[in-house]
Design an enzyme around this catalytic site. Structure first.
Site, PDB file in Angstrom:
ATOM      1  N   LYS A   1     -12.383  -6.717  -8.485  1.00 28.66           N
ATOM      2  CA  LYS A   1     -12.465  -6.649  -7.020  1.00 28.66           C
ATOM      3  C   LYS A   1     -13.539  -5.629  -6.633  1.00 28.66           C
ATOM      4  O   LYS A   1     -13.438  -4.450  -6.981  1.00 28.66           O
ATOM      5  CB  LYS A   1     -11.121  -6.233  -6.429  1.00 28.66           C
ATOM      6  CG  LYS A   1     -11.147  -6.051  -4.904  1.00 28.66           C
ATOM      7  CD  LYS A   1      -9.826  -5.470  -4.401  1.00 28.66           C
ATOM      8  CE  LYS A   1      -9.869  -5.192  -2.913  1.00 28.66           C
ATOM      9  NZ  LYS A   1      -8.653  -4.491  -2.434  1.00 28.66           N
TER      10      LYS A   1
ATOM     11  N   THR B   1     -25.138 -16.213  21.300  1.00 27.56           N
ATOM     12  CA  THR B   1     -24.725 -15.478  22.487  1.00 27.56           C
ATOM     13  C   THR B   1     -25.425 -14.120  22.535  1.00 27.56           C
ATOM     14  O   THR B   1     -26.307 -13.833  21.725  1.00 27.56           O
ATOM     15  CB  THR B   1     -23.184 -15.341  22.531  1.00 27.56           C
ATOM     16  OG1 THR B   1     -22.790 -14.816  23.792  1.00 27.56           O
ATOM     17  CG2 THR B   1     -22.666 -14.445  21.420  1.00 27.56           C
TER      18      THR B   1
ATOM     19  N   ALA C   1     -30.592 -11.472  34.801  1.00 25.71           N
ATOM     20  CA  ALA C   1     -31.787 -12.189  34.346  1.00 25.71           C
ATOM     21  C   ALA C   1     -31.848 -12.271  32.830  1.00 25.71           C
ATOM     22  O   ALA C   1     -32.924 -12.411  32.247  1.00 25.71           O
ATOM     23  CB  ALA C   1     -33.039 -11.510  34.884  1.00 25.71           C
TER      24      ALA C   1
ATOM     25  N   GLN D   1     -20.145 -26.344  27.942  1.00 28.03           N
ATOM     26  CA  GLN D   1     -21.222 -26.108  26.981  1.00 28.03           C
ATOM     27  C   GLN D   1     -20.727 -26.265  25.548  1.00 28.03           C
ATOM     28  O   GLN D   1     -21.469 -26.704  24.672  1.00 28.03           O
ATOM     29  CB  GLN D   1     -21.853 -24.724  27.205  1.00 28.03           C
ATOM     30  CG  GLN D   1     -20.946 -23.526  27.015  1.00 28.03           C
ATOM     31  CD  GLN D   1     -20.818 -23.083  25.582  1.00 28.03           C
ATOM     32  OE1 GLN D   1     -21.733 -23.299  24.783  1.00 28.03           O
ATOM     33  NE2 GLN D   1     -19.695 -22.469  25.243  1.00 28.03           N
TER      34      GLN D   1
ATOM     35  N   HIS E   1     -14.253   0.492  -4.688  1.00 27.55           N
ATOM     36  CA  HIS E   1     -14.358   0.568  -3.230  1.00 27.55           C
ATOM     37  C   HIS E   1     -15.424   1.590  -2.853  1.00 27.55           C
ATOM     38  O   HIS E   1     -15.357   2.740  -3.276  1.00 27.55           O
ATOM     39  CB  HIS E   1     -13.021   0.976  -2.604  1.00 27.55           C
ATOM     40  CG  HIS E   1     -11.969  -0.084  -2.692  1.00 27.55           C
ATOM     41  ND1 HIS E   1     -11.279  -0.354  -3.857  1.00 27.55           N
ATOM     42  CD2 HIS E   1     -11.496  -0.950  -1.759  1.00 27.55           C
ATOM     43  CE1 HIS E   1     -10.428  -1.341  -3.634  1.00 27.55           C
ATOM     44  NE2 HIS E   1     -10.531  -1.716  -2.378  1.00 27.55           N
TER      45      HIS E   1
ATOM     46  N   GLY F   1     -15.575 -19.202  34.798  1.00 27.25           N
ATOM     47  CA  GLY F   1     -16.386 -19.373  33.603  1.00 27.25           C
ATOM     48  C   GLY F   1     -15.759 -20.299  32.581  1.00 27.25           C
ATOM     49  O   GLY F   1     -16.452 -20.759  31.663  1.00 27.25           O
TER      50      GLY F   1
ATOM     51  N   ASP G   1     -25.983 -24.321  28.110  1.00 26.70           N
ATOM     52  CA  ASP G   1     -25.413 -23.505  29.188  1.00 26.70           C
ATOM     53  C   ASP G   1     -25.712 -24.082  30.561  1.00 26.70           C
ATOM     54  O   ASP G   1     -24.826 -24.244  31.410  1.00 26.70           O
ATOM     55  CB  ASP G   1     -25.973 -22.073  29.130  1.00 26.70           C
ATOM     56  CG  ASP G   1     -25.289 -21.208  28.078  1.00 26.70           C
ATOM     57  OD1 ASP G   1     -24.164 -21.538  27.687  1.00 26.70           O
ATOM     58  OD2 ASP G   1     -25.900 -20.205  27.661  1.00 26.70           O
TER      59      ASP G   1
ATOM     60  N   LYS H   1     -30.033 -14.731  22.542  1.00 24.14           N
ATOM     61  CA  LYS H   1     -30.453 -16.028  23.079  1.00 24.14           C
ATOM     62  C   LYS H   1     -31.971 -16.164  23.220  1.00 24.14           C
ATOM     63  O   LYS H   1     -32.505 -17.276  23.150  1.00 24.14           O
ATOM     64  CB  LYS H   1     -29.784 -16.283  24.423  1.00 24.14           C
ATOM     65  CG  LYS H   1     -28.279 -16.535  24.322  1.00 24.14           C
ATOM     66  CD  LYS H   1     -27.689 -16.919  25.667  1.00 24.14           C
ATOM     67  CE  LYS H   1     -26.211 -17.208  25.546  1.00 24.14           C
ATOM     68  NZ  LYS H   1     -25.620 -17.692  26.818  1.00 24.14           N
TER      69      LYS H   1
ATOM     70  N   ARG I   1       0.851  -1.182   0.000  1.00 24.31           N
ATOM     71  CA  ARG I   1       0.000   0.000   0.000  1.00 24.31           C
ATOM     72  C   ARG I   1       0.894   1.242   0.000  1.00 24.31           C
ATOM     73  O   ARG I   1       1.327   1.724   1.046  1.00 24.31           O
ATOM     74  CB  ARG I   1      -0.930  -0.026   1.213  1.00 24.31           C
ATOM     75  CG  ARG I   1      -2.091  -0.993   1.076  1.00 24.31           C
ATOM     76  CD  ARG I   1      -3.117  -0.533   0.043  1.00 24.31           C
ATOM     77  NE  ARG I   1      -3.691   0.728   0.407  1.00 24.31           N
ATOM     78  CZ  ARG I   1      -4.787   0.876   1.144  1.00 24.31           C
ATOM     79  NH1 ARG I   1      -5.418  -0.193   1.587  1.00 24.31           N
ATOM     80  NH2 ARG I   1      -5.241   2.071   1.437  1.00 24.31           N
TER      81      ARG I   1
ATOM     82  N   ARG J   1     -37.063  -7.016  34.835  1.00 23.51           N
ATOM     83  CA  ARG J   1     -36.575  -8.228  34.179  1.00 23.51           C
ATOM     84  C   ARG J   1     -36.425  -9.363  35.197  1.00 23.51           C
ATOM     85  O   ARG J   1     -36.735 -10.519  34.902  1.00 23.51           O
ATOM     86  CB  ARG J   1     -35.247  -7.950  33.461  1.00 23.51           C
ATOM     87  CG  ARG J   1     -34.827  -9.060  32.545  1.00 23.51           C
ATOM     88  CD  ARG J   1     -33.879  -8.636  31.466  1.00 23.51           C
ATOM     89  NE  ARG J   1     -32.535  -8.378  31.979  1.00 23.51           N
ATOM     90  CZ  ARG J   1     -31.439  -8.408  31.220  1.00 23.51           C
ATOM     91  NH1 ARG J   1     -31.550  -8.669  29.915  1.00 23.51           N
ATOM     92  NH2 ARG J   1     -30.253  -8.155  31.721  1.00 23.51           N
TER      93      ARG J   1
END
Length: 506
Positions: free
Chosen positions: A136, A288, A361, A475, A111, A468, A328, A292, A32, A388
């Protein structure tokens, strides 16, 4: 093939980076020139080059940094052709003014950094007037339909070009940005002759450009063909996800020709993405934040746990069927039981009668609250949004309280299902040190970093802790089995995950 873009401010650094890439097995690079602080000196860059090279000199309106006159830019491109460089990139409007010469192949490019052309066929016809060897088209999609439209258009042109006898040329189609990243990783699937990658993850010269090592080593780009089955994680944002690392490593370990991608899909595009995913041979999805719950309405069959939880983290595409699962809650509850001295599979064993406080929640909170209740725990849900928490408590027939009162419950188990403490906000914790006590079990669904502030505070207070990482690996193993019918190595996934977390820190 991967064309690695090198963009630096000096000639010396350009040459050095090319040498480093060649030493690492790269055979194709793009210089470039518009990034150079001084006028390009082609006599330093082109002679005795160790690999095939594209000379590109991009204008600001095309996403480049060229500062001198247009006349000087065009002269530089003509000089590169005369010098015999393998490839030169010519914008669609200037290509007709620069005649073909020698053996240099012409990449005629378009582009658009802001939008997607309405008529790709008209654009393509215009590009053919520039006498291309390759076409391209790099655009900025506004919707997921834009991405699919570009990919199908490019695929059609490449099929015709392969058959020969017509006017079509091999075509590269790039949907820029995070939503279009699939166009870079799956380029070979759509017949593209090559894709672009950056020489350094710290120097991304176009939106969505991927580091060449990531593309080559993690996604195994060179092994991906038109028949590769596709899997992925869908979320927004998705750049933090380490799911691609562990699933792709598992595919390699079991010699499967499959690939797992990150799909950055904003909420308003989720429905269309799920509808159209099978068009690119998507066979399974991890789901995720924030999808969900929203994904459920697009599924044709639900595992009973998904119906009860109201959250789905796994989708399997089986012909016309879209089947939703939740892995999960199983993985998380088993890891908590093991930490407490159980076997991890008791219907009403070590968790029975324990007071559990679930923080958050959302989708993960729903899954964990459900799983704990299935094992006989007495669950209270809290959330920064009290409505919630109330809604989830009503749904599962458990208790809830206001966020400010969470410390007064004195639970046996604390489960964090909020993003508090997730990289890069690693100094945050959803529970203060004084809220924790000796003998309490503390589980944090955040896996990056593995040792969150909550986990560290809990360890200081003498709590049993579960990171975690265990839930994430558990999972993922369950998802892998749903996707492939084969058992994944939890040990391998854990090793890859911890290695990936370490590289993120760096």
């Amino acid at each position: 093939m991967i064309c690695v873009t090198i963009a630096t401010g000096s000639h010396k650094r350009l040459i050095l980076e090319r040498e480093n890439l060649v030493a690492d097995g790269i055979k194709f690079v793009e210089f470039r020139l518009d990034f150079l602080r001084k006028a390009p000196e082609l006599n330093r860059l082109i002679p005795e080059r160790p690999c095939a090279t594209v000379i590109t000199c991009r204008r600001p309106q095309d996403g480049g940094l060229w500062r001198e006159s247009e006349e000087r830019r065009l002269t530089t491109l003509r000089e590169a052709i005369v010098a015999g460089v393998e490839f030169v990139d010519l914008e669609v409007d200037v290509a007709p003014t620069i005649p073909r010469y020698g053996q240099t192949k012409r990449i005629v490019s378009h582009h658009d950094m802001n939008s997607m052309p309405d008529d790709l066929e008209a654009l393509y016809e215009r590009m053919l007037k520039g006498d291309p060897d390759f076409v391209k088209i790099a655009v900025m999609p506004k919707t997921i339909d834009d991405v699919f439209r570009l990919l199908h258009f490019v695929e059609g042109k490449n099929v015709k070009a392969k058959l020969g006898g017509g006017r079509e040329r091999r075509t590269i189609g790039i949907a820029m940005g995070e939503m279009g990243r699939m166009s870079r990783i799956l380029a070979k699937k759509f017949g593209m002759p090559f894709t672009y990658a950056t020489f350094s993850r710290s120097r991304v010269v176009a939106p969505g450009l991927i580091d060449y090592r990531h593309l080559r080593d993690d996604y195994r780009y060179d092994t991906l063909g038109t028949d590769v089955d596709v899997y992925g994680v869908v979320g927004y944002p998705i750049g933090h996800s380490l799911s691609p690392a562990i699933h792709n490593a598992s595919f390699v370990a079991q010699e499967m020709r499959r690939v797992y991608l990150p799909f950055a899909i904003p909420p308003e595009e989720l429905d269309r993405f799920v509808d159209r995913a099978p068009e690119i041979d998507v066979r399974g999805l991890s789901v995720t934040i924030p999808h969900k719950v929203a994904v459920i309405k697009k599924l044709t069959r639900l595992d009973p746990a998904v119906e009860e939880i109201g959250a789905c983290n796994t989708v399997v595409f089986d012909g016309p069927q879209r089947i939703g699962y939740n892995t999960d809650y199983i993985a998380a509850v088993m890891s908590i039981e093991v930490a407490m001295g159980g076997k991890g599979n008791e219907p009403e064993g070590i968790l029975f009668g324990k007071k559990a406080l679930v923080l958050g929640a959302g989708g993960a909170g729903k899954a964990l609250a459900y799983g704990l209740m299935k094992r006989g725990a007495r669950v209270t849900v809290v959330d920064a949004l009290i409505d919630r928490a109330h809604e989830l408590a009503d749904q599962l027939d458990c208790h809830y309280c206001e966020w400010e009162n969470r410390a007064a419950l004195r639970p046996d188990i604390v489960v964090n299902c909020t993003p508090i403490g997730m990289h890069p906000n690693v100094d945050a914790s959803p529970m203060e040190r004084a809220m924790l006590r000796d003998g309490m079990v503390v589980f944090d669904a955040v896996y990056n970093p593995e040792h969150t502030m909550l986990i560290r505070l809990a360890q200081e207070r003498g709590c049993k802790t579960v990171s975690g990482v265990e839930m994430f690996v558990g999972q993922a193993c369950l998802q892998f089995k749903l996707f492939t019918g084969q058992k994944a190595s939890a040990k391998l996934m854990r090793e890859i995950l911890k290695k990936s977390i370490s590289s993120v820190k760096e």
